[in-house]
Motif scaffolding. Structure first.
Motif, mmCIF file in Angstrom:
data_model
loop_
_atom_site.group_PDB
_atom_site.id
_atom_site.type_symbol
_atom_site.label_atom_id
_atom_site.label_comp_id
_atom_site.label_asym_id
_atom_site.label_seq_id
_atom_site.Cartn_x
_atom_site.Cartn_y
_atom_site.Cartn_z
ATOM 1 N N LEU A 191 37.746 -32.675 23.867
ATOM 2 C CA LEU A 191 37.341 -33.992 24.344
ATOM 3 C C LEU A 191 37.712 -35.084 23.347
ATOM 4 N N HIS A 192 38.138 -36.223 23.868
ATOM 5 C CA HIS A 192 38.312 -37.409 23.039
ATOM 6 C C HIS A 192 36.948 -37.977 22.683
ATOM 7 N N ARG A 193 36.085 -38.020 23.641
ATOM 8 C CA ARG A 193 34.669 -38.412 23.558
ATOM 9 C C ARG A 193 34.435 -39.926 23.556
ATOM 10 N N SER A 224 35.386 -33.889 20.168
ATOM 11 C CA SER A 224 34.367 -32.861 20.337
ATOM 12 C C SER A 224 34.883 -31.761 21.261
ATOM 13 N N TRP A 225 34.047 -30.735 21.431
ATOM 14 C CA TRP A 225 34.302 -29.660 22.381
ATOM 15 C C TRP A 225 33.180 -29.679 23.398
ATOM 16 N N GLY A 226 33.525 -29.767 24.676
ATOM 17 C CA GLY A 226 32.477 -29.846 25.688
ATOM 18 C C GLY A 226 33.058 -29.923 27.086
ATOM 19 N N ALA A 228 34.710 -31.299 30.482
ATOM 20 C CA ALA A 228 35.617 -32.380 30.877
ATOM 21 C C ALA A 228 34.848 -33.495 31.571
ATOM 22 N N ASP A 229 33.803 -33.135 32.302
ATOM 23 C CA ASP A 229 32.996 -34.130 33.022
ATOM 24 C C ASP A 229 32.476 -35.223 32.098
ATOM 25 N N LEU A 230 32.207 -34.882 30.843
ATOM 26 C CA LEU A 230 31.625 -35.857 29.927
ATOM 27 C C LEU A 230 32.622 -36.953 29.583
ATOM 28 N N ASP A 231 33.873 -36.576 29.299
ATOM 29 C CA ASP A 231 34.919 -37.581 29.049
ATOM 30 C C ASP A 231 35.184 -38.416 30.299
ATOM 31 N N VAL A 232 35.234 -37.750 31.445
ATOM 32 C CA VAL A 232 35.478 -38.453 32.707
ATOM 33 C C VAL A 232 34.360 -39.449 32.971
ATOM 34 N N ALA A 233 33.126 -39.020 32.740
ATOM 35 C CA ALA A 233 31.980 -39.894 32.980
ATOM 36 C C ALA A 233 32.028 -41.128 32.088
ATOM 37 N N HIS A 234 32.456 -40.950 30.840
ATOM 38 C CA HIS A 234 32.483 -42.080 29.908
ATOM 39 C C HIS A 234 33.518 -43.121 30.337
ATOM 40 N N CYS A 235 34.697 -42.649 30.717
ATOM 41 C CA CYS A 235 35.712 -43.594 31.181
ATOM 42 C C CYS A 235 35.281 -44.254 32.484
ATOM 43 N N ALA A 236 34.649 -43.475 33.358
ATOM 44 C CA ALA A 236 34.195 -44.025 34.634
ATOM 45 C C ALA A 236 33.170 -45.137 34.416
ATOM 46 N N THR A 237 32.240 -44.928 33.495
ATOM 47 C CA THR A 237 31.245 -45.964 33.212
ATOM 48 C C THR A 237 31.915 -47.236 32.723
ATOM 49 N N ASN A 238 32.853 -47.101 31.794
ATOM 50 C CA ASN A 238 33.535 -48.278 31.256
ATOM 51 C C ASN A 238 34.330 -49.011 32.327
ATOM 52 N N LEU A 239 34.991 -48.275 33.205
ATOM 53 C CA LEU A 239 35.729 -48.906 34.295
ATOM 54 C C LEU A 239 34.785 -49.627 35.245
ATOM 55 N N ALA A 240 33.624 -49.038 35.495
ATOM 56 C CA ALA A 240 32.637 -49.670 36.379
ATOM 57 C C ALA A 240 32.145 -50.992 35.795
ATOM 58 N N LEU A 241 31.964 -51.036 34.491
ATOM 59 C CA LEU A 241 31.460 -52.255 33.859
ATOM 60 C C LEU A 241 32.552 -53.307 33.693
ATOM 61 N N LEU A 242 33.778 -52.856 33.465
ATOM 62 C CA LEU A 242 34.889 -53.790 33.304
ATOM 63 C C LEU A 242 35.365 -54.366 34.638
ATOM 64 N N HIS A 243 35.437 -53.525 35.661
ATOM 65 C CA HIS A 243 36.114 -53.908 36.895
ATOM 66 C C HIS A 243 35.250 -53.799 38.146
ATOM 67 N N GLY A 244 34.044 -53.284 38.027
ATOM 68 C CA GLY A 244 33.171 -53.130 39.187
ATOM 69 C C GLY A 244 32.880 -51.661 39.463
ATOM 70 N N PRO A 245 31.700 -51.365 40.005
ATOM 71 C CA PRO A 245 31.263 -49.975 40.221
ATOM 72 C C PRO A 245 32.248 -49.103 40.991
ATOM 73 N N ALA A 246 32.961 -49.681 41.949
ATOM 74 C CA ALA A 246 33.884 -48.876 42.759
ATOM 75 C C ALA A 246 34.947 -48.212 41.902
ATOM 76 N N TRP A 247 35.350 -48.850 40.796
ATOM 77 C CA TRP A 247 36.396 -48.281 39.953
ATOM 78 C C TRP A 247 35.868 -47.120 39.125
ATOM 79 N N GLY A 248 34.574 -47.123 38.821
ATOM 80 C CA GLY A 248 33.989 -45.962 38.170
ATOM 81 C C GLY A 248 34.016 -44.755 39.083
ATOM 82 N N LEU A 249 33.645 -44.969 40.339
ATOM 83 C CA LEU A 249 33.670 -43.889 41.315
ATOM 84 C C LEU A 249 35.106 -43.427 41.578
#
Length: 320
Positions: A191-193, A224-226, A228-249
């Motif tokens: 993970l990049h983390r 880290s080691w963990g 894949a969902d955790l890295d995906v979730a982190h990027c999704a949250t940032n995209l949701a806050l930067l561009h709107g919730p739909a982009w996180g989903l």
């Protein structure tokens, strides 16, 4: 030496340390502060070479006492990650030198090569960048290091979540209940983390954002080691806050379209997505400040809180 930014001056001990790691006949002739750093000061150093040309390096220094306490661990992890990434298909800075305990510098520091490109946080072109981000993250997760980094760490608990003012109380209560449960089982990945738009560099040729391409990924201090969902979730949250919730989903879909594998059960996916969203509730001010400094002045703390509320609510509606 020319400072493009007065705040970018390199401190004397650190400058001497940098100079010892240059090629014979080279010297630092300019410095410039780089935007976006939360935990450390980032500077681009212009190096004059013996043949009259120039090249750039990047200096990361942990100046803030709070972050400096953790710098030794972070810098050891980033050093290991940059060494591992050399020669892989993932473009990352090359390691030049590191002083994790400030034995020679004023502050714990890392010196690395400079990558071409820039961070892109604008709404324009996000539909092109999201698939690129997803493919890049799949490539990172495909790495199989001979020596695994340490297991992932999450600090947020049900008791530390900060519910935004005016948030959907029922949705947040349900989301908090989700992370009261034990973490789901997972297959470990590299993970990049902290994979998110602020740590990805793009070459965007104006006037066509559709021609964007990724030139590199930076800030490997939390490797880290963990799951894949955790890295995906982190990027999704940032995209949701930067561009709107739909982009996180949308990002979770793009990750799978790129060949990535996420938890099979909806409840397990929800756990990781919600966990990262709730973790962000504690850091809205520190997360949003670099975005405003980069030109997204409309992303006030309040606006980001409202987007976070909408995103958490959307997650609970979609998967809860």
């Amino acid at each position: 030496m020319t400072n493009h930014d007065g705040a970018a001056a390199v401190r004397p001990l650190t400058l001497a340390w940098v100079s010892r790691h240059l090629e014979a006949g080279e010297r630092v002739v300019g410095t410039e502060s780089l935007p976006g750093g939360i935990t450390a000061e980032m500077r681009r150093l212009t190096i004059a070479t013996r043949d009259g040309a120039t090249r750039d390096l990047v200096l990361r220094s942990f100046v803030n006492p709070f972050y400096a306490e953790h710098a030794e661990d972070w810098l050891h992890r980033e050093t290991g990650a940059l060494t591992l990434l050399t020669g892989t298909g993932v473009s990352a800075p090359g390691l030049v030198a590191v002083d994790p305990t400030a034995a020679q510098c004023e502050y714990p520091s890392l010196l690395m090569t400079h990558l071409a490109g820039r961070t892109v946080l604008d709404d324009e072109g996000v539909e092109t960048r999201v698939p690129l981000l997803a493919r890049q993250l799949v490539a990172i997760h495909a790495l199989r290091p001979a020596e695994r980094p340490r297991e992932y760490v999450t600090l947020t608990t049900a008791d530390t979540v900060v519910v935004p003012k005016g948030a959907d109380a029922a949705a947040w209560a349900a989301a908090i209940d989700v992370i009261r449960k034990p973490a789901p089982p997972y297959e470990g990945r590299f993970l990049h983390r902290d994979f998110q738009p602020g740590n990805v560099l793009f070459d965007v040729a104006p006037p066509s954002p559709a021609d964007a391409r990724i030139t590199g990924v930076v800030d490997w201090a939390a490797t880290s080691w963990g799951p894949a969902d955790l890295d995906v979730a982190h990027c999704a949250t940032n995209l949701a806050l930067l561009h709107g919730p739909a982009w996180g989903l949308r990002f979770t879909e793009a990750y799978e379209e790129a060949g990535g594998v996420l938890a099979a059960a909806a409840g397990e996916r929800l756990y990781w997505l919600v966990r990262d969203g709730l973790a962000c509730s504690e850091e809205v001010r520190s997360v949003s400040r670099p975005w405003r400094e980069a030109g997204r002045t409309e992303l006030t703390t309040r606006v980001v809180e409202e987007r976070l509320d909408a995103y958490v609510t959307a997650l609970m509606d979609a998967l809860g």
